[in-house]
Write an enzyme that holds these catalytic residues in place. Structure first.
Site, PDB file in Angstrom:
ATOM      1  N   GLU A   1      -0.481   1.425  -0.041  1.00 42.51           N
ATOM      2  CA  GLU A   1      -1.795   1.193   0.553  1.00 42.51           C
ATOM      3  C   GLU A   1      -2.159  -0.289   0.537  1.00 42.51           C
ATOM      4  O   GLU A   1      -2.711  -0.812   1.508  1.00 42.51           O
ATOM      5  CB  GLU A   1      -2.853   2.027  -0.170  1.00 42.51           C
ATOM      6  CG  GLU A   1      -2.628   3.527  -0.118  1.00 42.51           C
ATOM      7  CD  GLU A   1      -2.494   4.081   1.296  1.00 42.51           C
ATOM      8  OE1 GLU A   1      -3.020   3.463   2.242  1.00 42.51           O
ATOM      9  OE2 GLU A   1      -1.856   5.134   1.456  1.00 42.51           O
TER      10      GLU A   1
ATOM     11  N   HIS B   1      -0.461  -1.942   3.435  1.00 44.34           N
ATOM     12  CA  HIS B   1      -1.164  -1.811   4.715  1.00 44.34           C
ATOM     13  C   HIS B   1      -2.205  -2.918   4.872  1.00 44.34           C
ATOM     14  O   HIS B   1      -2.345  -3.512   5.949  1.00 44.34           O
ATOM     15  CB  HIS B   1      -1.871  -0.456   4.790  1.00 44.34           C
ATOM     16  CG  HIS B   1      -1.009   0.677   5.237  1.00 44.34           C
ATOM     17  ND1 HIS B   1      -0.265   0.635   6.412  1.00 44.34           N
ATOM     18  CD2 HIS B   1      -0.791   1.903   4.693  1.00 44.34           C
ATOM     19  CE1 HIS B   1       0.380   1.789   6.552  1.00 44.34           C
ATOM     20  NE2 HIS B   1       0.090   2.568   5.527  1.00 44.34           N
TER      21      HIS B   1
END
Length: 268
Positions: free
Chosen positions: A127, A130
């Site tokens: 995450e 990203h």
């Protein structure tokens, strides 16, 4: 149609001035300001917390511990660039998300699959990847550019009526499977690799990343669409990509351990 040529030239100039490079060296199209996206991310994160119950106590401390170790291993400028926050949401879905600005969420359903701190670090590293790679900006920019291209093509060709609508529908489907979904799969694969590096540099065992996806595969079951029709690579593709980058990750892991980065996040 004299306006078409200036529009095309303008779009080309905009594209050339909006090129960026991802952490893996891939060229990107970024048309939206990071400040605007970060503000949208903060608003969406607030809405998430209103719509879903959050979990505190030992569970949150555990997730926060892993996130702090990963963010703490980033260069200082990357630590300061985002408002890194993470929340645990009460949901049976085995899912996690990242929003522009560094806002992240992990569902309790995922914590039942990520059995160790290293496996959880795989998810959180992914995450964070990203966010660092500005994938949200690239996705919005790619979709905007694709829609602009289809609109210009429709105007130039004069496609009207049922036949024109059918042709534009086919072109839209081609854009979906030929551009937008592959970009999303590329983002997921890239976030896997960035996350693998990050977890290793934070002192988490990168080999556990493959174990996590084995757990996901065992827990998933059911039929899945072909990889080319999905926004995510298949689990087999993800594990293969991780294995292909494992030697580099293990070298980073050993350097992190030698430098004293040995996270110890007690699982509740």
């Amino acid at each position: 149609m004299r306006w078409i040529k200036p529009l095309a030239i303008g779009a080309l100039c905009l594209t050339l001035t909006a090129c960026a490079t991802s952490p893996t060296g891939r060229q990107q199209l970024t048309l939206v300001s990071d400040a605007q996206l970060n503000q949208m991310g903060a608003q969406a994160f607030e809405q998430y917390q209103q719509d879903l119950p959050t979990v505190g106590g030992a569970t949150h401390r555990y997730v926060q511990c892993v996130a702090d170790a990963i963010v703490g291993a980033l260069p200082p400028e990357q630590q300061r660039a985002q408002d890194w926050q993470i929340r645990v949401f009460e949901s049976d879905q085995a899912n996690a998300f990242a929003l522009p600005g560094g806002y992240m969420g992990v569902n309790t359903g995922l914590l039942r699959i990520a059995e160790t701190q290293d496996q959880l670090a795989t998810v959180i590293g992914h995450e964070v990847g990203h966010v660092l790679a500005r994938h949200a900006n690239e996705r919005v920019s790619t979709q905007t550019a694709t829609q602009l291209g289809l609109s210009v093509l429709s105007s130039v060709s004069g496609m009207q009526g049922p036949a024109g609508e059918q042709m534009m529908g086919a072109l839209g489907l081609g854009a979906q499977y030929g551009v937008l979904l592959p970009f999303s799969r590329r983002h997921e694969s890239e976030a896997d690799i960035i996350g693998l590096r990050l977890m290793a540099e934070a002192g988490f065992d990168p080999r556990e990343s493959v174990t996590l996806w084995q757990n996901m595969e065992a827990a998933g079951g059911g039929a899945r669409p072909p990889a080319w029709m999905s926004t995510h690579p298949s689990q087999g593709q993800r594990m293969a990509g991780l294995q292909a980058n494992m030697d580099d990750a293990l070298a980073r892991y050993e350097r992190a351990r030698q430098a004293g980065r040995t996270p110890n996040c007690p699982r509740p």
